[in-house]
Enzyme design. Structure first.
Site, mmCIF file in Angstrom:
data_model
loop_
_atom_site.group_PDB
_atom_site.id
_atom_site.type_symbol
_atom_site.label_atom_id
_atom_site.label_comp_id
_atom_site.label_asym_id
_atom_site.label_seq_id
_atom_site.Cartn_x
_atom_site.Cartn_y
_atom_site.Cartn_z
ATOM 1 N N GLU A 40 0.953 -1.229 -0.130
ATOM 2 C CA GLU A 40 0.016 0.169 0.096
ATOM 3 C C GLU A 40 0.855 1.183 0.111
ATOM 4 O O GLU A 40 1.821 1.311 0.919
ATOM 5 C CB GLU A 40 -0.948 -0.034 1.208
ATOM 6 N N ARG A 49 5.613 -13.063 9.458
ATOM 7 C CA ARG A 49 5.930 -11.935 9.085
ATOM 8 C C ARG A 49 7.280 -11.718 10.118
ATOM 9 O O ARG A 49 7.417 -12.412 10.854
ATOM 10 C CB ARG A 49 5.116 -10.705 9.472
ATOM 11 N N LYS A 59 3.673 0.809 10.154
ATOM 12 C CA LYS A 59 3.586 2.012 9.281
ATOM 13 C C LYS A 59 3.087 3.119 9.905
ATOM 14 O O LYS A 59 3.704 4.291 9.880
ATOM 15 C CB LYS A 59 3.324 1.757 7.888
HETATM 16 P P1 ATP Z 1 0.613 -1.472 7.680
HETATM 17 O O1 ATP Z 1 1.591 -1.454 8.741
HETATM 18 O O2 ATP Z 1 0.079 -0.085 7.144
HETATM 19 O O3 ATP Z 1 -0.584 -2.432 8.032
HETATM 20 P P2 ATP Z 1 1.755 -3.490 6.096
HETATM 21 O O4 ATP Z 1 3.179 -3.435 6.931
HETATM 22 O O5 ATP Z 1 0.995 -4.590 6.077
HETATM 23 O O6 ATP Z 1 1.095 -1.925 6.491
HETATM 24 P P3 ATP Z 1 1.699 -3.373 3.060
HETATM 25 O O7 ATP Z 1 2.281 -2.277 2.183
HETATM 26 O O8 ATP Z 1 0.153 -3.878 3.125
HETATM 27 O O9 ATP Z 1 2.087 -2.908 4.458
HETATM 28 O O10 ATP Z 1 2.359 -4.607 2.809
HETATM 29 C C1 ATP Z 1 2.681 -5.119 1.670
HETATM 30 C C2 ATP Z 1 3.306 -6.577 1.630
HETATM 31 O O11 ATP Z 1 4.229 -6.695 2.826
HETATM 32 C C3 ATP Z 1 2.125 -7.449 2.396
HETATM 33 O O12 ATP Z 1 2.022 -8.641 1.630
HETATM 34 C C4 ATP Z 1 2.725 -7.679 3.742
HETATM 35 O O13 ATP Z 1 2.118 -9.184 4.146
HETATM 36 C C5 ATP Z 1 4.242 -7.664 3.710
HETATM 37 N N1 ATP Z 1 4.619 -7.337 4.894
HETATM 38 C C6 ATP Z 1 4.548 -6.256 5.479
HETATM 39 N N2 ATP Z 1 4.986 -6.071 6.815
HETATM 40 C C7 ATP Z 1 5.545 -7.212 6.918
HETATM 41 C C8 ATP Z 1 6.490 -7.990 7.950
HETATM 42 N N3 ATP Z 1 7.155 -7.235 9.045
HETATM 43 N N4 ATP Z 1 7.206 -9.164 7.569
HETATM 44 C C9 ATP Z 1 7.024 -9.732 6.427
HETATM 45 N N5 ATP Z 1 6.180 -9.111 5.520
HETATM 46 C C10 ATP Z 1 5.587 -8.115 5.934
HETATM 47 MG MG MG Z 2 -1.356 -4.017 5.028
#
Ligand code: ATP
Ligand code: MG
Length: 564
Positions: free
Chosen positions: A42, A272, A282
């Site tokens: 996003e 994650r 974020k």
């Molecule tokens: P927010 O903190 O706003 O919820 P998010 O960290 O989920 O956002 P996105 O931009 O939706 O951010 O993430 C893009 C991709 O990165 C998604 O497929 C998500 O699963 C992956 N992702 C985000 N954070 C992690 C993490 N800590 N470890 C592994 N993958 C991650």
């Molecule tokens: Mg997300």
């Protein structure tokens, strides 16, 4: 003994569980033998090391098995999204060494999603709810208790269609209405209890402008976007496990039994990345930036990709770390020290060795002729002889580290001590003869005598002295600013702490040293980003660096001192 050849050792044995699934699917001819993944950020912030883990998975598996990974901006919420983030995300993915096939945007599917929603309304499978989000939440029930149906659940199709149009017209305030799927208010999976499909956001979208006011929710956009694009393996993190049945439900509805060969995306989840002493949300990272608690998204203390880059991490170090921690189906908290260990291993192999003195005090070699200089040969990288050597100027007046001198030293202190010998690296053995102190006892100058026969590289020069110190010539070094970084947070798991995360920041996470010296050569090597200040640590040029005002960041210390 390892008798496996390279390709073999790279093969089956080392597959993670998702790669194993992909390999099996390809062997079974699923999806017509196609492999297509996507990375779906996003654009509401900069990428962090957690995203790097997802990127290495999404792009890595496609690379490994000859598929394609596309970049899809999941831009369904104009409230927080911005083109600044879009550009930064692209830069960071490429920096990590990956290349997407296509760039897609969830917003490209707004019309298709809208049409699909209208179809579901017409089929009696969706309705407009005029309750507040609090009321809707109260009616959800609990996993063991069924929810309560909304009073709007059975409103006529025509009314739903008219209201859905109205949701998108701009005349309805945010929060006044949502479109919900009519599924099952008693389903043990809470995501099936009439999930929200659309909500109103009265904001201009950075790509679609004012065309839309009703925006699809993640669950109503993600799976369908995967389907529209032809994604085969939709890989995400474990928190989406409970969403998977709904993901499949909407795709089933969308397909209406079409594609009987079962060409459809399937969701797979891995753990994650959570790291000690930092946060990955974020929302929190944005707050740190907006409240000026850090200098920006690329503050070298941030867990962002651009922060790590500015800190002096190489993309290979980041990927090495991701490899080290691996992919599992269980959430864990990874040790920040492992990330640093990956950086050390990487930098040891690539860093250019130079000299810098961070806490300078003058060392006078009293028996060395005034005005004389010598060029001392120093190896650029003992790990890579092919990197060659450069020279460092020696003279009568030198800088040395204040902490390398002790007047009254314990036995084990093998550095500069009156009456004792020590080697100046790549130069001479010197014997300390004393020091000059100010009225308050501060050491102002240290004196020594050198042994001309002990010059490094000379026959018989290597008589035994225990310590070797780094040094710089006062007349041949450059003043510099050096920024030392420590952990951003002072508690191991800030996300699990009850206190506000701002209170948990490490007040000593940044130390700025303004009267350091570096050798001239170091200032001239900016095309080599990776430096080792000998005996001190790994450093890089900061973006604030200019030849007139050199600024260096410490990437990581030479050794892990966290357990001291
Ligand atoms: P927010 O903190 O706003 O919820 P998010 O960290 O989920 O956002 P996105 O931009 O939706 O951010 O993430 C893009 C991709 O990165 C998604 O497929 C998500 O699963 C992956 N992702 C985000 N954070 C992690 C993490 N800590 N470890 C592994 N993958 C991650
Ligand atoms: Mg997300």
């Amino acid at each position: 003994m390892n008798t496996m050849t390279e390709p073999e050792s790279k093969g089956k044995r080392n597959l993670n569980f998702i790669e194993q699934i992909v390999e099996d699917d390809l062997k079974a001819g699923k999806n017509g033998g196609r492999l297509q993944t996507r990375f779906p950020p996003e654009p509401n912030g900069y990428l962090h090391i957690g995203h790097a883990k997802a990127i290495c998975m999404d792009f890595g598996v496609a690379e490994k098995f000859g598929g394609v990974c596309n970049l899809r901006f999941d831009d369904t919420n104009p409230q927080k999204e911005d083109t600044e983030y879009v550009e930064a995300i692209k830069e960071d993915i490429q920096w990590l060494g990956f290349q997407w096939g296509h760039i897609y945007h969830a917003s490209d599917y707004f019309q298709q999603l809208w049409d699909f929603a209208v179809r579901l309304i017409k089929e009696g499978k969706a309705y407009v709810d005029e309750q507040t989000s609090e009321q809707i939440a109260q009616q959800k029930g609990t996993p063991t208790q069924p929810g309560v149906a909304s009073p709007y659940r059975d409103r006529p199709v025509e009314e739903n269609l008219a209201l859905f149009e109205k949701m998108n017209s701009g005349e309805v305030p945010e929060g006044a209405m949502v479109l919900r799927a009519k599924i099952d208010m008693a389903n043990p999976n809470m995501h099936f209890r009439d999930p929200v499909m659309y909500r109103i956001i009265n904001k201009r979208h950075h790509r679609t402008g004012d065309k839309w006011r009703a925006y699809p929710m993640y669950d109503f956009a993600h799976g369908q976007s995967d389907y529209f694009e032809g994604v085969t393996h939709s890989i995400c993190t474990l928190e989406f496990v409970p969403h998977r049945p709904l993901y499949d439900y909407f795709i089933d509805e969308l397909k209406e039994g079409k594609d009987l060969d079962d060409n459809r995306p399937r969701q797979y989840e891995f753990n994650r990345l959570n790291l000690t002493y930092t946060v990955m949300s974020k929302r929190k990272l944005l707050a740190l930036v907006q409240e000026h608690l850090v200098s920006g998204w690329d503050d070298p203390r941030m867990p962002t990709i651009c922060g790590l880059r500015r800190r002096g991490y190489s993309p290979e170090a980041v990927r090495k770390f991701i490899d080290m921690i691996g992919y599992t189906k269980f959430d864990a908290l990874n040790d920040y020290a492992m990330l640093e260990a990956a950086a050390r291993e990487d930098l040891n192999a690539r860093a250019l060795r130079v000299s810098a003195v961070l806490h300078p005090v003058k060392l006078i070699v009293t028996n060395y002729p005034e005005g004389k200089t010598e060029e001392m040969v120093t190896v650029n990288n003992p790990e890579r002889p092919e990197d060659g050597t450069h020279t460092l100027t020696f003279s009568r007046e030198l800088w040395m580290e204040r902490e390398d001198f002790m007047e009254d030293a314990p036995k084990k202190f093998f550095r500069m001590v009156p009456g004792k010998e020590v080697r100046l690296k790549n130069a001479y053995i010197v014997k300390c003869t004393g020091c000059k102190k100010s009225a308050d006892g501060t050491v102002e100058e240290i004196y020594c005598e050198y042994d001309p026969a002990s010059r490094s590289g000379l026959e018989g020069a290597n008589r035994k002295v225990k310590g070797t110190l780094h040094w710089l010539s006062v007349g041949h070094s450059v003043p510099a600013e050096v920024r030392l970084y420590d952990r951003l947070f002072s508690v191991e798991n800030p996300s699990a702490d009850e206190r506000d995360f701002r209170e948990l920041l490490n007040p000593a996470s940044l130390q700025v040293l303004t009267d350091c010296y570096v050798e001239k050569f170091a200032v001239e090597q900016q095309d080599n980003r990776y430096l080792q200040f000998q005996r001190i640590g790994y450093f890089t040029y900061d973006k604030d660096f200019t030849p007139e005002h050199p600024v260096f960041n410490r990437t990581v210390s030479l050794k892990d001192n966290s357990k001291r």
